[in-house]
Design an enzyme around this catalytic site. Sequence first.
Site, short mmCIF file in Angstrom:
data_model
loop_
_atom_site.label_atom_id
_atom_site.label_comp_id
_atom_site.label_asym_id
_atom_site.label_seq_id
_atom_site.Cartn_x
_atom_site.Cartn_y
_atom_site.Cartn_z
N GLY A 40 1.03 -1.49 0.32
CA GLY A 40 -0.03 0.22 -0.20
C GLY A 40 0.59 1.46 0.12
O GLY A 40 0.14 2.35 -0.21
N CYS A 70 -6.34 -8.37 -3.32
CA CYS A 70 -5.41 -7.41 -2.67
C CYS A 70 -6.68 -6.45 -3.18
O CYS A 70 -5.64 -6.59 -4.60
CB CYS A 70 -4.16 -8.25 -3.00
SG CYS A 70 -3.53 -5.75 -3.04
N ASN A 71 -6.49 -5.80 -2.71
CA ASN A 71 -7.44 -4.37 -3.20
C ASN A 71 -6.41 -3.80 -4.40
O ASN A 71 -6.32 -3.52 -4.96
CB ASN A 71 -8.30 -3.93 -2.41
CG ASN A 71 -9.74 -4.83 -2.30
OD1 ASN A 71 -10.55 -3.70 -2.76
ND2 ASN A 71 -9.09 -4.98 -1.28
N CYS A 194 -9.56 -3.20 1.71
CA CYS A 194 -8.36 -3.69 2.09
C CYS A 194 -8.63 -5.29 2.86
O CYS A 194 -9.07 -5.65 3.67
CB CYS A 194 -7.29 -3.05 2.59
SG CYS A 194 -6.06 -4.45 3.12
N HIS A 196 -7.04 -7.21 4.15
CA HIS A 196 -6.61 -7.45 5.73
C HIS A 196 -7.34 -6.54 6.80
O HIS A 196 -7.42 -7.46 7.91
CB HIS A 196 -5.24 -6.77 6.05
CG HIS A 196 -3.92 -7.45 5.43
ND1 HIS A 196 -3.46 -6.85 4.26
CD2 HIS A 196 -3.17 -7.84 5.99
CE1 HIS A 196 -2.71 -7.60 3.89
NE2 HIS A 196 -2.19 -7.69 4.86
N1 DGL Z 1 -4.48 -6.90 1.55
C1 DGL Z 1 -3.37 -5.92 0.77
C2 DGL Z 1 -5.37 -5.25 -0.03
O1 DGL Z 1 -6.22 -5.15 0.47
C3 DGL Z 1 -2.27 -5.24 0.60
C4 DGL Z 1 -2.28 -4.30 1.46
C5 DGL Z 1 -0.82 -3.94 1.72
O2 DGL Z 1 0.41 -4.94 1.08
O3 DGL Z 1 -0.86 -2.93 2.03
O4 DGL Z 1 -4.84 -3.96 -0.49
#
Ligand code: DGL
Length: 270
Positions: A40, A70-71, A194, A196
Amino acid sequence: MAVGVFDSGLGGLTVLDAVAAHMPDLPLIYFGDNAHAPYGVRDANDIYELTTAAVANMFERGCNLVILACNTASASALRRMQESWVPRDKRVLGVMVPLIEALTERQWGDNSPPREVAVKHTALFATPATVASRAFQRELAFRAIGVDVEAQACGGVVDAIEDGDMILADALVRSHVDALKRKMPNPQAAILGCTHYPLMEQVFQEALGAEVTVFSQAKLVAASLEDYLNRHPHMRGSGDESLFLTTGDPARVSQRATQFLRRPITFVAA
Ligand code: DGL
């Protein structure tokens, strides 16, 4: 017959878990690029290079279809990959489409003019790269009118989750929700943009208030994948074993993944 699920780190496990709940017999190859997370804070070219390297690895292992869970990669790299990189017989799909479909109450292929939708004030929580890409707002504007989207770049949250520092992650989520509420005091809906963030969904919901609908991306992606595989069964690929791959330290990543999913997960080196 494995399908690939990719993320920069542990976040994509929220999508993998929802997919496994929908399709328990579907073998899944998970790839966490933990050595390079977070994405990100990286620029679009960097995200493209890292994502294509990981997806190439999954293609070599027999996946015909890889979900970018992963967005950040979906927003910054997917279009470029689809336009000039993905081989003819392979597919790479992102996680943003099912979310936009749910929010706009219409199918992706529906090319009719944008319409009014029920949710008018939407909070978007995502990584700095996803927010900067404005991909979500752009796709929404093609389909819906009168939707006010206020985006909050949630710096630090992914790092805290990857480090297993849930106290810091909790504090950061609350401060990002406060910052959002200063810009949009009464959101009707919140998008956790995201993968996460579902690991912190309760904290988001608590800080936002019970009246705010939090869209669960993982479940939407799982339902949409099931529909896609029913229509394209050959995209299941040739591998028949589930596998968890990481570019990070397998022991450390396995321990965190086991903690998050509350079942034993063993990662091996990618
Ligand atoms: N989980 C990921 C997302 O959906 C990436 C987060 C990252 O690596 O900053 O954006």
